[in-house]
Write an enzyme that holds these catalytic residues in place. Structure first.
Site, short mmCIF file in Angstrom:
data_model
loop_
_atom_site.label_atom_id
_atom_site.label_comp_id
_atom_site.label_asym_id
_atom_site.label_seq_id
_atom_site.Cartn_x
_atom_site.Cartn_y
_atom_site.Cartn_z
N LYS A 127 15.69 21.72 -11.23
CA LYS A 127 15.02 20.43 -11.50
C LYS A 127 15.92 19.42 -12.20
O LYS A 127 16.71 19.76 -13.06
CB LYS A 127 13.77 20.65 -12.37
N SER B 18 14.56 21.32 -16.35
CA SER B 18 13.36 22.10 -16.61
C SER B 18 13.76 23.36 -17.35
O SER B 18 14.82 23.94 -17.09
CB SER B 18 12.68 22.46 -15.29
N GLU C 109 9.87 8.00 -16.89
CA GLU C 109 8.49 8.38 -17.20
C GLU C 109 8.10 7.90 -18.60
O GLU C 109 6.96 7.49 -18.84
CB GLU C 109 8.32 9.89 -17.08
N HIS D 203 0.83 -1.22 0.00
CA HIS D 203 0.00 0.00 0.00
C HIS D 203 0.86 1.26 0.00
O HIS D 203 0.41 2.31 0.45
CB HIS D 203 -0.95 0.03 1.21
#
Ligand code: ARG
Length: 462
Positions: free
Chosen positions: A286, A280, A293, A159
């Protein structure tokens, strides 16, 4: 304008509308099957010659022309610039250009329907072997990383809540298992794919006395299709392949998702290499896990191809229908996506750094040894259910005290059970917690070392 290698003009009084041609033509993508279709054309020519349908001289001329085409295609940059309808008409047209009339005999006893099914299988068989190698390379990267960080511990989750500590290598081996199953499924798909439909004709079979088995043997097929209607219209292999790819991509996606979480500042268990991360355009600080991804995102398109293929086939009457031409781009994209994804995943794994201090710290905070305390009580004769209840209360107390269970004093612990003695602290240590998971498949260092050894010895041949 006359189409290059036009195969069916006889009963037509006008040529195709340009929009129809654009809609119908597949050469811009099915030229990928060029080498496979040439190879199966050579075998077909041999089959025709062996059956006495064409002469040996004609066969030699055909094979000479086809071989010439392979050489030319490798040497001429614009070789595939053509308005041919598809790769089959392209090859036949070029062959006739090179060798003249003998080339007009190649299509005897075959149809583009059994031809395309054969070339597609032949081509995909090679791709499957390449994909298998790429999976093995990823598995090797995973094992190297497990070896390199053999002492690192991470929290295991259920979980997404901290549950019990596990070795980082144990986590690695979980993915090794998934990819092992993917290889098995791929090999299984390859078995059914490696059957030759050539000789099915357009749908009804062929009347020429071609020894189909000999042709199949020449092409490395394990056997021949048993029914011509099925032979030309079966695309199960494409569906199975896309399905194997889908599951493989799902595994890559889950791997990616774990790592995306682990490399977040909130977790910080791993640091990704700059070489697989992006910055970024706006926020200078970043460093984003783009490679991961994309692995996660690209799973979607492969699953889409699997569903697309099933949907394309499900309503088709026997035998061949042009709908089936849609199988190519779906399968081609599965091959491309899976291949680059496997390569990218291997590079991510090869270059990631495990921040052992951070992950060990996380694995020892958040009561991940609570089950250990319950097991400790069980060893002292307390029924597990009672022990569970007792430890639950101890955890509640410890939360209140802002301490871990092993930071409580013996007196504090004994409030909950007088079975607790000072050997409890050893039992609650990270080392003991890990070592106690000693049944086969568990995360004890001994078992993990064994599993790593087994994984290294896992047969690597396809
Ligand atoms: N380009 C076609 C395909 O991929 C080849 C088979 C064409 N057959 C036909 N009867 N039109 O399906």
């Amino acid at each position: 304008m006359e189409k290059s290698g036009q195969l069916w003009g006889g009963r037509f009084t006008s040529g195709p509308h340009e929009i129809f041609a654009e809609f119908n033509d597949s050469f811009r993508f099915d030229q990928r099957l060029f080498a496979a279709d040439v190879r199966s054309s050579v075998a077909h020519a041999n089959g025709l010659a062996d059956a006495g349908v064409i002469s040996r001289e004609e066969c030699d001329a055909i094979i000479g022309g086809l071989s010439q085409m392979i050489v030319d295609s490798e040497n001429q940059a614009n070789y595939f610039e053509s308005n041919a309808e598809d790769v089959h008409s392209f090859i036949e047209g070029r062959l006739i250009d090179i060798i003249g009339d003998a080339g007009r005999k190649l299509h005897t006893g075959r149809s583009r329907n059994d031809q395309v099914a054969t070339a597609f299988r032949l081509w995909l068989r090679g791709e499957i072997d390449d994909i298998d190698s790429l999976i093995r390379e990823l598995q090797a990267a995973i094992l190297d990383s497990a070896n390199g960080y053999s002492d690192a511990v991470i929290p295991g989750y259920t979980h997404l809540q901290r549950a019990q500590p596990v070795l980082f290598a144990h986590w690695c081996l979980a993915y090794f298992e998934m990819f092992k199953r993917d290889r098995e499924r791929l090999a299984d798909c390859r078995k059914r794919l490696n059957i030759m439909p050539l000789g099915s004709g357009a749908l009804a079979g062929t009347g020429y006395p071609i020894d189909r088995s000999a042709v199949a043997a020449e092409l490395g097929f394990e056997g021949i299709t048993a029914n011509s209607l099925d032979g030309v219209s079966d695309r199960d292999f494409a569906v199975e392949f896309a399905s194997v790819c889908s599951l493989l991509m799902v595994h890559l996606s889950r791997l990616a998702e774990d790592l995306i979480i682990y490399c977040s500042q909130e977790f910080g268990f791993i640091t990704l290499s700059d070489s697989v991360s992006s910055g970024s355009s706006l926020m200078p600080q970043k460093k984003n896990p783009d490679a991961l991804e994309l692995l996660r995102g690209k799973a979607g398109r492969v699953i889409g191809h699997n569903v697309g293929l099933l949907t394309m086939i499900k309503g088709l009457p026997l035998a061949y229908n042009k709908d089936m031409q849609e199988d190519k781009e779906a399968v081609f994209d599965c091959v491309d996506t899976v291949s680059i994804s496997l390569k990218a995943a291997a590079i991510v794994i090869e270059n990631l750094v495990v921040n052992e201090d951070v992950s060990n710290d996380a694995a020892t905070h958040g009561y991940l040894n609570a089950t250990e305390l319950a097991d400790y009580l069980v060893k002292k004769g307390v029924p597990f259910r009672t022990a569970h209840e007792t430890v639950g209360k101890a955890v509640l107390f410890a939360i209140d005290e802002n301490k871990e269970l092993n930071e409580l004093s013996l007196d504090e612990l004994r409030q909950f059970s007088d079975q607790i003695d000072d050997d409890v602290f050893d039992a609650l240590s990270l080392e003991a917690t890990l070592a106690s998971k000693s049944a086969v498949g568990g995360t004890s260092p001994k078992r993990v070392a064994e599993s790593l050894e087994n994984a290294r010895n896992y047969p690597t041949a396809a």
